[in-house]
Design an enzyme around this catalytic site. Structure first.
Site, PDB file in Angstrom:
ATOM      1  N   ASP A  50      40.331   7.920  20.195  1.00  0.00           N
ATOM      2  CA  ASP A  50      39.318   8.973  20.191  1.00  0.00           C
ATOM      3  C   ASP A  50      39.451   9.852  21.427  1.00  0.00           C
ATOM      4  OD1 ASP A  50      38.379   8.029  17.882  1.00  0.00           O
ATOM      5  OD2 ASP A  50      36.459   7.284  18.658  1.00  0.00           O
ATOM      6  N   ALA A  51      39.745   9.200  22.547  1.00  0.00           N
ATOM      7  CA  ALA A  51      39.826   9.947  23.802  1.00  0.00           C
ATOM      8  C   ALA A  51      40.994  10.934  23.756  1.00  0.00           C
ATOM      9  CB  ALA A  51      39.980   8.986  24.979  1.00  0.00           C
ATOM     10  N   TYR A  53      42.255  12.247  21.125  1.00  0.00           N
ATOM     11  CA  TYR A  53      41.882  13.277  20.171  1.00  0.00           C
ATOM     12  C   TYR A  53      40.949  14.300  20.831  1.00  0.00           C
ATOM     13  CZ  TYR A  53      39.811  15.287  15.938  1.00  0.00           C
ATOM     14  OH  TYR A  53      39.366  16.140  14.967  1.00  0.00           O
ATOM     15  N   SER A  99      29.394 -11.857  15.073  1.00  0.00           N
ATOM     16  CA  SER A  99      30.636 -11.942  15.828  1.00  0.00           C
ATOM     17  C   SER A  99      30.518 -13.090  16.825  1.00  0.00           C
ATOM     18  CB  SER A  99      30.932 -10.622  16.516  1.00  0.00           C
ATOM     19  OG  SER A  99      29.799 -10.201  17.198  1.00  0.00           O
ATOM     20  N   LEU A 100      31.570 -13.285  17.590  1.00  0.00           N
ATOM     21  CA  LEU A 100      31.603 -14.437  18.487  1.00  0.00           C
ATOM     22  C   LEU A 100      31.497 -13.991  19.927  1.00  0.00           C
ATOM     23  CD1 LEU A 100      34.591 -16.263  16.794  1.00  0.00           C
ATOM     24  CD2 LEU A 100      32.248 -17.117  16.903  1.00  0.00           C
ATOM     25  N   GLU A 133      40.290 -23.989  16.650  1.00  0.00           N
ATOM     26  CA  GLU A 133      41.230 -23.413  15.685  1.00  0.00           C
ATOM     27  C   GLU A 133      41.612 -22.015  16.138  1.00  0.00           C
ATOM     28  OE1 GLU A 133      37.763 -23.532  13.208  1.00  0.00           O
ATOM     29  OE2 GLU A 133      38.249 -21.557  12.374  1.00  0.00           O
ATOM     30  N   LYS A 135      41.996 -18.066  16.503  1.00  0.00           N
ATOM     31  CA  LYS A 135      41.208 -16.893  16.118  1.00  0.00           C
ATOM     32  C   LYS A 135      42.184 -15.890  15.517  1.00  0.00           C
ATOM     33  CE  LYS A 135      37.699 -13.712  17.784  1.00  0.00           C
ATOM     34  NZ  LYS A 135      38.248 -12.415  17.396  1.00  0.00           N
ATOM     35  N   ASP A 137      43.693 -12.571  14.052  1.00  0.00           N
ATOM     36  CA  ASP A 137      43.461 -11.164  14.343  1.00  0.00           C
ATOM     37  C   ASP A 137      43.604 -10.341  13.055  1.00  0.00           C
ATOM     38  OD1 ASP A 137      42.901  -8.926  15.744  1.00  0.00           O
ATOM     39  OD2 ASP A 137      44.802  -8.830  16.825  1.00  0.00           O
ATOM     40  N   ARG A 156      32.985  -6.981   6.513  1.00  0.00           N
ATOM     41  CA  ARG A 156      31.907  -7.277   7.446  1.00  0.00           C
ATOM     42  C   ARG A 156      31.004  -6.057   7.672  1.00  0.00           C
ATOM     43  NH1 ARG A 156      31.396  -6.957  13.049  1.00  0.00           N
ATOM     44  NH2 ARG A 156      30.014  -8.550  13.881  1.00  0.00           N
ATOM     45  N   GLU A 191      39.317 -14.738   7.140  1.00  0.00           N
ATOM     46  CA  GLU A 191      40.016 -13.575   7.679  1.00  0.00           C
ATOM     47  C   GLU A 191      41.145 -13.132   6.756  1.00  0.00           C
ATOM     48  OE1 GLU A 191      38.461 -12.915  10.438  1.00  0.00           O
ATOM     49  OE2 GLU A 191      39.692 -11.528  11.606  1.00  0.00           O
ATOM     50  N   TYR A 243      37.404 -19.971   6.999  1.00  0.00           N
ATOM     51  CA  TYR A 243      36.981 -20.746   8.168  1.00  0.00           C
ATOM     52  C   TYR A 243      35.463 -20.882   8.300  1.00  0.00           C
ATOM     53  CZ  TYR A 243      36.903 -15.954  10.000  1.00  0.00           C
ATOM     54  OH  TYR A 243      36.702 -14.613  10.160  1.00  0.00           O
ATOM     55  N   LYS A 307      33.864 -24.503  17.805  1.00  0.00           N
ATOM     56  CA  LYS A 307      32.578 -24.538  17.093  1.00  0.00           C
ATOM     57  C   LYS A 307      31.981 -25.928  17.202  1.00  0.00           C
ATOM     58  CE  LYS A 307      34.464 -21.305  13.724  1.00  0.00           C
ATOM     59  NZ  LYS A 307      35.065 -21.146  12.401  1.00  0.00           N
ATOM     60  N   LYS A 331      39.617 -16.392  24.579  1.00  0.00           N
ATOM     61  CA  LYS A 331      40.630 -15.357  24.353  1.00  0.00           C
ATOM     62  C   LYS A 331      41.913 -15.638  25.134  1.00  0.00           C
ATOM     63  CE  LYS A 331      39.183 -12.216  21.760  1.00  0.00           C
ATOM     64  NZ  LYS A 331      38.579 -11.033  22.125  1.00  0.00           N
ATOM     65  N   CYS A 425      28.959  17.669  38.506  1.00  0.00           N
ATOM     66  CA  CYS A 425      29.280  17.342  37.120  1.00  0.00           C
ATOM     67  C   CYS A 425      30.317  18.337  36.590  1.00  0.00           C
ATOM     68  CB  CYS A 425      28.006  17.414  36.280  1.00  0.00           C
ATOM     69  SG  CYS A 425      28.326  17.276  34.519  1.00  0.00           S
ATOM     70  N   CYS A 428      28.350  20.521  33.642  1.00  0.00           N
ATOM     71  CA  CYS A 428      27.248  21.460  33.892  1.00  0.00           C
ATOM     72  C   CYS A 428      27.142  21.879  35.355  1.00  0.00           C
ATOM     73  CB  CYS A 428      25.924  20.866  33.419  1.00  0.00           C
ATOM     74  SG  CYS A 428      25.337  19.532  34.475  1.00  0.00           S
ATOM     75  N   CYS A 449      25.410  12.541  36.913  1.00  0.00           N
ATOM     76  CA  CYS A 449      25.066  13.952  36.878  1.00  0.00           C
ATOM     77  C   CYS A 449      23.547  14.050  36.870  1.00  0.00           C
ATOM     78  CB  CYS A 449      25.655  14.569  35.611  1.00  0.00           C
ATOM     79  SG  CYS A 449      24.847  16.086  35.114  1.00  0.00           S
ATOM     80  N   CYS A 455      22.443  19.359  30.872  1.00  0.00           N
ATOM     81  CA  CYS A 455      23.854  18.998  30.804  1.00  0.00           C
ATOM     82  C   CYS A 455      24.256  18.780  29.345  1.00  0.00           C
ATOM     83  CB  CYS A 455      24.134  17.742  31.612  1.00  0.00           C
ATOM     84  SG  CYS A 455      25.864  17.268  31.521  1.00  0.00           S
TER      85      CYS A 455
HETATM   86  S1  IVH Z   1      33.937 -17.982  12.960  1.00  0.00           S
HETATM   87  C1  IVH Z   1      29.430 -16.556  13.335  1.00  0.00           C
HETATM   88  N1  IVH Z   1      36.484 -18.471  13.077  1.00  0.00           N
HETATM   89  O1  IVH Z   1      36.345 -13.198  14.809  1.00  0.00           O
HETATM   90  C2  IVH Z   1      30.844 -16.207  13.514  1.00  0.00           C
HETATM   91  N2  IVH Z   1      35.801 -16.220  13.241  1.00  0.00           N
HETATM   92  O2  IVH Z   1      34.494 -12.125  16.919  1.00  0.00           O
HETATM   93  C3  IVH Z   1      31.688 -16.839  12.471  1.00  0.00           C
HETATM   94  N3  IVH Z   1      37.629 -14.619  13.439  1.00  0.00           N
HETATM   95  O3  IVH Z   1      34.057 -11.516  12.817  1.00  0.00           O
HETATM   96  C4  IVH Z   1      33.094 -16.514  12.702  1.00  0.00           C
HETATM   97  N4  IVH Z   1      39.260 -16.090  13.350  1.00  0.00           N
HETATM   98  O4  IVH Z   1      36.401 -11.838  11.908  1.00  0.00           O
HETATM   99  C5  IVH Z   1      35.546 -17.530  13.110  1.00  0.00           C
HETATM  100  N5  IVH Z   1      38.715 -19.046  13.108  1.00  0.00           N
HETATM  101  C6  IVH Z   1      37.781 -18.121  13.142  1.00  0.00           C
HETATM  102  C7  IVH Z   1      38.096 -16.767  13.272  1.00  0.00           C
HETATM  103  C8  IVH Z   1      37.067 -15.835  13.327  1.00  0.00           C
HETATM  104  C9  IVH Z   1      38.958 -14.809  13.446  1.00  0.00           C
HETATM  105  C10 IVH Z   1      36.992 -13.312  13.572  1.00  0.00           C
HETATM  106  C11 IVH Z   1      35.945 -12.987  12.547  1.00  0.00           C
HETATM  107  C12 IVH Z   1      34.712 -12.633  13.330  1.00  0.00           C
HETATM  108  C13 IVH Z   1      35.263 -12.347  14.673  1.00  0.00           C
HETATM  109  C14 IVH Z   1      34.215 -12.663  15.704  1.00  0.00           C
END
Ligand code: IVH
Length: 722
Positions: A50-51, A53, A99-100, A133, A135, A137, A156, A191, A243, A307, A331, A425, A428, A449, A455
């Site tokens: 976006d930046a 662009y 999300s996590l 387990e 994560k 992507d 989602r 996923e 998952y 978990k 991560k 700024c 402005c 600013c 502004c």
């Molecule tokens: S558990 C309540 N397990 O990560 C959350 N999520 O940042 C339940 N993801 O939106 C998600 N691998 O798209 C879970 N082994 C995994 C995952 C996973 C990827 C993604 C998922 C979620 C995002 C959260």
């Protein structure tokens, strides 16, 4: 004939362009912006950040300002940007898709485990198992099976509402279309991703067909799943790992581990690297193992998810805003690359904050081309002594904005000058100052600013925030449209959005002058004509706006962009005051720090002096009150809904004090809130119940003095319904 390369014009500052160069540059920019629009709107495949662009559009505008006569007929500045197409039907998730929370190092993981133990009141030696387990992507998908048949597949989206992609999910081999022996209602979550091999083959094919390749497997998976034509999805090899789950008619198992194994029995693919452990050390060892295996897995992962294994514990732990308390994502470290810092530009945000942005020589980091990075603030530039022309190390982790992490001083060219941070700024020209924090007495690291309403940058950023996902979220009215409408003077403040239809009908403005172009963008056409397509898209926009005339108080408060009041605090205020009006009135009264209103505001659990000050300052400004009043003539924020209006404690204010026996204070609070009660930190005449545990002190006395009902923990549990 010697081949002569056209001289580059893209790196000449606007002030130094000759008319010939300017014309060439305008042509180049028009083509490049049109291409980016096409990639973004029509192909779902952003070609640039976006930046980057915005920078192109800004440069285009500056050149046009200097050379008005050279402005092209197809100038990008006349385009309003494309309305995001309402491609797929929207579906509300039966249970939100969250999300996590993230852990970045071992200490974060240890903290996570400690927090869980504390919340559950488990001793150090009580057993507590976790699954670990990869994560994945990719992008998450909810699959709803009714009586064993795949009935609905939804992305989602914003977590509450996603897109119906059932036809496309049916085209994915890994997704069973029918299940044997499943609960009558079963929502499976997991996923969608693309393997490295399939990604490379797809890109090779696209390139051979003269199409643009995808930047990485995740974009390829998203672009393929979100195809209107399911035949295209079918031709693209997508995979799915299960998952988690959503709504269920009966539990799958008693533990996370067994529930996922049950999904495997139902013929879902599950990740083979899922294990169950009891200690932080074991979790970390598994994380390292997965980290070592990462390069050879054949698909992208960006961390390891832990978990809590017992599902009854998961239930008790519940959620904090958007994250479950029972899980975290550990991560992998960010990826880095070296490039040249070509310029430092200053962006002005919604609250006036000046953010220095590094414009970089484009470089690939972990499969994505990066040409901008944040430099955070003035101090950071000083600390790093970043200078234009320097060679820098940048890093990118997941979706966050890339950052400049290091300046390689030994590569510095002679004559590089220290960067002088502006004290005005850039938009402005008002003074930009470091404010003093009332709580700490320290000057803020950010320059802001002081232009406030005058502004343009702040005004437009505020409007963008107003329509953003967790605020008004108006379909077809995104950042680009807001920026364009603002520039045209059509939308200057929130209320203007809601008067568009009336102003169009009365002839005050003519939106037909913005003709829709084939690429989906809207083109300013002086002889604007009313075609059926134009009328339809305008009607859609007006309908989408009308659909938001009733809105939750929490979204409404968040949308106002009150300093220090984001999504979470907006919800706290909405719940505490039962809606917007109560909040508004209280914030006005709370200006007097001696008032009960002020004390009451501070009694909201989670609201401190800084947040309160943000609210008070906002409503202290007459122009803010006027703008809100104008908006309230158009929009009705709804009374805050209590989570379970049928609970006898819904809407009641409760205070917990002393040591509780069966649960921690946090758990008690979370449970009370989930039943719709307000939890406060202090006793006042408004308190309905004081729940007093062992060794309750001054609060108990005050409650007795004020005649507040005092309950034992047991009585409270009985009242709240177990
Ligand atoms: S558990 C309540 N397990 O990560 C959350 N999520 O940042 C339940 N993801 O939106 C998600 N691998 O798209 C879970 N082994 C995994 C995952 C996973 C990827 C993604 C998922 C979620 C995002 C959260």
């Amino acid at each position: 004939m010697a081949k002569q390369k056209a001289a580059r014009t893209d790196d000449i500052p606007v002030a130094r362009l000759t008319p010939e160069q300017a014309a060439a540059e305008l042509a180049r920019l028009a083509a490049k912006i049109a291409e980016a629009d096409r990639a973004y709107y029509a192909d779902d495949r952003p070609a640039m950040s976006d930046a980057a662009y915005d920078a192109l559009r800004r440069r285009n505008l500056l050149i046009e300002k200097r050379f008005p006569k050279l402005k092209r007929d197809d100038s990008p500045s006349d385009k309003i940007g494309a309305a995001p197409s309402a491609k797929f039907d929207k579906v509300r998730h039966a249970l939100p898709m969250l999300s996590l929370d993230n852990a970045f190092d071992e200490a974060d993981v240890a903290d996570f485990v400690k927090r869980v133990r504390r919340f559950l009141k488990l001793d150090e030696d009580a057993s507590l198992a976790f699954t670990a387990e990869p994560k994945i992507d990719g992008l998450s998908l909810n699959l709803r099976y009714e009586k064993g048949v795949l009935a609905l597949a939804a992305t989602r989206g914003d977590g509450a509402v996603g897109e119906n992609v059932t036809a496309n999910a049916l085209a994915i081999d890994d997704i069973p279309k029918a299940l044997k022996g499943a609960p009558d209602l079963l929502e499976v979550r997991g996923e969608v991703y693309m393997s490295h091999e399939d990604f490379l083959a797809l890109n090779a094919r696209l390139e051979a067909e003269g199409e643009e390749a995808f930047a990485n497997p995740r974009n390829a998976a998203a672009g393929s799943l979100r195809q209107l034509d399911a035949a295209i999805t079918a031709a693209r090899p997508l995979r799915f790992f299960a998952y988690a789950w959503g709504a269920l008619s009966e539990p799958l198992a008693e533990t996370q581990f067994d529930a996922v194994r049950r999904l495997k029995k139902l013929r879902f693919e599950i990740n083979p690297l899922m294990r169950r452990f009891e200690t932080v050390d074991e979790l970390i060892a598994h994380y390292r193992m997965i980290g070592e295996a990462r390069a050879g897995l054949g698909y992208d992962i960006d961390g390891v998810v832990y978990k809590v294994d017992r599902l009854d514990y998961q239930e008790r732990l519940g959620f904090v805003s958007r994250h479950p308390r029972w899980a975290t994502a550990h991560k992998f470290p960010a990826e880095k690359a070296t490039t040249v810092l070509e310029a430092i530009e200053i962006q002005v945000g919604r609250t006036g904050k000046l953010t220095p942005v590094a414009r970089l020589k484009p470089v690939t980091v972990g499969g994505v081309v990066v040409s901008n990075a944040t430099l955070h603030n003035e101090d950071e530039i000083k600390r790093k002594d970043a200078r234009v022309g320097d060679t820098v190390v940048i890093q990118r982790a997941g979706d966050v904005i890339p950052q400049v992490v290091e300046v390689l001083k030994d590569k510095r060219l002679k004559g590089a000058k220290p960067f002088v941070f502006p004290d005005r700024c850039p938009v402005c020209d008002s003074h930009a100052v470091n404010e003093v924090n009332p709580q700490t007495g320290k000057a803020d690291v950010d320059r802001r600013c002081t232009g406030g309403l005058i502004c343009a940058a702040q005004a437009v950023e505020r409007l963008k925030h107003f329509v953003s996902r967790n605020a008004f979220d108006i379909e077809g009215l995104g950042e680009k449209q807001i920026a364009a409408f603002f520039e045209q003077g059509i939308i200057r403040e929130p209320a203007d959005i809601f008067t568009l239809r009336r102003r169009q009908d009365s002839g005050e403005i003519d939106l037909y002058a913005y003709k829709k172009k084939p690429d989906g963008s809207i083109h300013l056409d002086k002889d604007g004509n009313k075609t059926p397509t134009n009328a339809k898209s305008m009607g859609n926009l007006f309908d989408a706006i009308d659909a938001r005339r009733e809105i939750s108080a929490a979204r409404f408060i968040n949308a106002l962009g009150v300093r220090h009041v984001g999504e979470t605090n907006a919800r706290l205020f909405a719940e505490h005051y039962g809606g917007f009006d109560g909040f508004y009135a209280a914030a006005v009264k709370a200006r007097d720090r001696e008032s009960e209103a002020y004390q009451d505001m501070l009694s909201i659990d989670g609201v401190g002096a800084l947040v309160a000050q943000g609210a008070i300052d906002f409503f202290d400004e007459v122009h803010n009150r006027e703008a809100v009043d104008r908006l309230l003539r158009e929009v009705r924020p709804q009374a805050a809904q209590t989570a379970a209006a049928d609970s006898p404690v819904a809407g009641r204010t409760v205070v917990f004090t002393g040591t509780l026996e069966t649960m921690t204070r946090d758990e008690a609070k979370a449970r009370a809130q989930s039943l719709g009660a307000r939890v406060s930190g202090s006793i006042s005449a408004k308190t309905d119940y004081l729940v007093a545990g062992a060794k309750a002190g001054s609060k108990l006395k005050k409650a007795q003095d004020l005649g507040v009902t005092v309950l034992t923990e047991e009585e409270w549990t009985a009242l709240a319904g177990g």
